[in-house]
Design a protein around this motif. Structure first.
Motif, PDB file in Angstrom:
ATOM      1  N   UNK A  50       0.822  -1.202   0.000  1.00 44.89           N
ATOM      2  CA  UNK A  50       0.000   0.000   0.000  1.00 44.89           C
ATOM      3  C   UNK A  50       0.854   1.250   0.000  1.00 44.89           C
ATOM      4  N   UNK A  51       0.263   2.348  -0.461  1.00 46.47           N
ATOM      5  CA  UNK A  51       0.939   3.633  -0.498  1.00 46.47           C
ATOM      6  C   UNK A  51      -0.092   4.746  -0.340  1.00 46.47           C
ATOM      7  N   UNK A  52       0.329   5.940   0.082  1.00 48.30           N
ATOM      8  CA  UNK A  52      -0.618   7.050   0.173  1.00 48.30           C
ATOM      9  C   UNK A  52      -1.234   7.368  -1.187  1.00 48.30           C
ATOM     10  N   UNK A  53      -2.527   7.638  -1.188  1.00 50.89           N
ATOM     11  CA  UNK A  53      -3.225   7.992  -2.422  1.00 50.89           C
ATOM     12  C   UNK A  53      -3.007   9.451  -2.798  1.00 50.89           C
ATOM     13  N   UNK A  54      -2.428  10.225  -1.888  1.00 48.19           N
ATOM     14  CA  UNK A  54      -2.123  11.634  -2.140  1.00 48.19           C
ATOM     15  C   UNK A  54      -0.628  11.810  -1.896  1.00 48.19           C
ATOM     16  N   UNK A  55       0.145  11.644  -2.943  1.00 47.54           N
ATOM     17  CA  UNK A  55       1.591  11.523  -2.789  1.00 47.54           C
ATOM     18  C   UNK A  55       2.264  12.818  -2.373  1.00 47.54           C
ATOM     19  N   UNK A  56       1.617  13.948  -2.604  1.00 49.71           N
ATOM     20  CA  UNK A  56       2.232  15.238  -2.291  1.00 49.71           C
ATOM     21  C   UNK A  56       1.659  15.889  -1.038  1.00 49.71           C
ATOM     22  N   UNK A  57       0.874  15.142  -0.271  1.00 47.96           N
ATOM     23  CA  UNK A  57       0.139  15.721   0.858  1.00 47.96           C
ATOM     24  C   UNK A  57       0.756  15.364   2.200  1.00 47.96           C
ATOM     25  N   UNK A  58       0.577  16.257   3.150  1.00 51.56           N
ATOM     26  CA  UNK A  58       0.754  15.938   4.555  1.00 51.56           C
ATOM     27  C   UNK A  58      -0.570  15.400   5.080  1.00 51.56           C
ATOM     28  N   UNK A  59      -0.510  14.343   5.888  1.00 50.15           N
ATOM     29  CA  UNK A  59      -1.709  13.763   6.492  1.00 50.15           C
ATOM     30  C   UNK A  59      -1.767  14.189   7.958  1.00 50.15           C
TER      31      UNK A  59
END
Length: 287
Positions: free
Chosen positions: A121-130
């Motif tokens: 799995x990987x973040x679906x928003x690659x340029x975002x801070x969560x």
């Protein structure tokens, strides 16, 4: 600055679970059930465009789970997060911040996706801070038996593993976002789950409150109408009462994440307590 409602997909949940001890003969008037006792539910997120910052509040269920998993939730309609973003001229790679009210799967599942070869799995928003908070993150990553089925590791742990996880400071005066056009403050509540975050957004002379699971639908306004999912229902009663009295006094606009048929409502004081006042579409208020 501009706000956009983002429809991440509709599904269904058991009406009895959504209304706890309230009899079906009452809640069925506002939230009619189908032949399986399921009621319509939305995953309505909110996108905030403020300068070069693009913040998405919650992300819906996502689409990475199994067919069996989604079979429990009866997806319906044509909405999807990507389609809704595109309608407003955005792509998930444009998102700079993902604010997660809490980490139940129907609020954060869309934050994580399969990687290209479906080996992980990987973040679906690659340029975002969560964004979460430390107390809730600990609660979600060491779940109690009651909530374990809602806190799915594949939705949560990859955020930390990616290095994109950030925590919000819980100081009472802390603002998540603040600009000339907007204030974004946070109310912390504990009845539904520990340290759920309720955004309060001051925008164009109005206070828009993203209700998450403090108030699931317009049908949940009466105080005893508390979800069976809440871990501390008596605390929810106190939190709802305090919030709804303030909302009626200050004329807040309540953005409903889970109401498939009502986007925004206001409430008013009545002889029976705080009750629904008016309903609005997002466009009626902000466009």
């Amino acid at each position: 600055m501009k706000l956009y409602p983002i429809e991440a997909g509709n599904f269904k949940l058991d009406g009895g679970a959504m209304f706890g001890v309230v009899p079906k003969s009452l809640w069925n008037r506002t939230n009619p059930a189908d032949q399986n006792n399921m009621i319509d539910i939305a995953a309505r997120c909110l996108l905030i465009e403020d300068g070069d910052r693009l913040t998405l509040i919650d992300t819906g269920m996502g689409d990475k789970q199994s067919e069996k998993f989604f079979g429990y939730y009866y997806p319906w309609g044509e909405h999807s997060l990507d389609r809704s973003l595109k309608q407003h001229g955005f792509h998930r790679d444009d998102i700079t911040d993902v604010f997660m009210t809490h980490l139940h799967f129907d609020h954060c599942g869309g934050s994580i996706q399969w990687n290209k070869d479906r080996t992980g799995y990987e973040p679906a928003f690659k340029n975002a801070k969560f964004w979460s908070n430390k107390d809730h993150w600990l609660w979600a990553t060491q779940p109690n038996a009651r909530e374990k089925a809602s806190f799915l590791e594949e939705n949560i742990l990859p955020i930390e593993q990616s290095g994109q996880l950030n925590f919000i400071d819980r100081k009472p005066s802390q603002k998540f976002l603040k600009s000339e056009e907007m204030d974004f403050g946070v109310l912390f509540v504990d009845g539904h789950t520990d340290k759920q975050m309720i955004p309060h957004i001051e925008y164009k002379g109005k206070t828009l409150v993203f209700m998450a699971d403090l108030l699931a639908t317009a049908g949940h306004v009466p105080l005893p109408y508390v979800m069976g999912f809440d871990t501390r229902p008596l605390l929810t009663l106190d939190e709802k009462e305090a919030f709804l009295n303030t909302a009626a006094d200050k004329e807040y606009y309540l953005f409903l994440e889970h109401d498939a048929h009502n986007e925004i409502i206001t409430v008013q004081h009545t002889e029976k307590g705080v009750r629904l006042d008016k309903t609005f579409t997002f466009n009626e208020l902000f466009n």
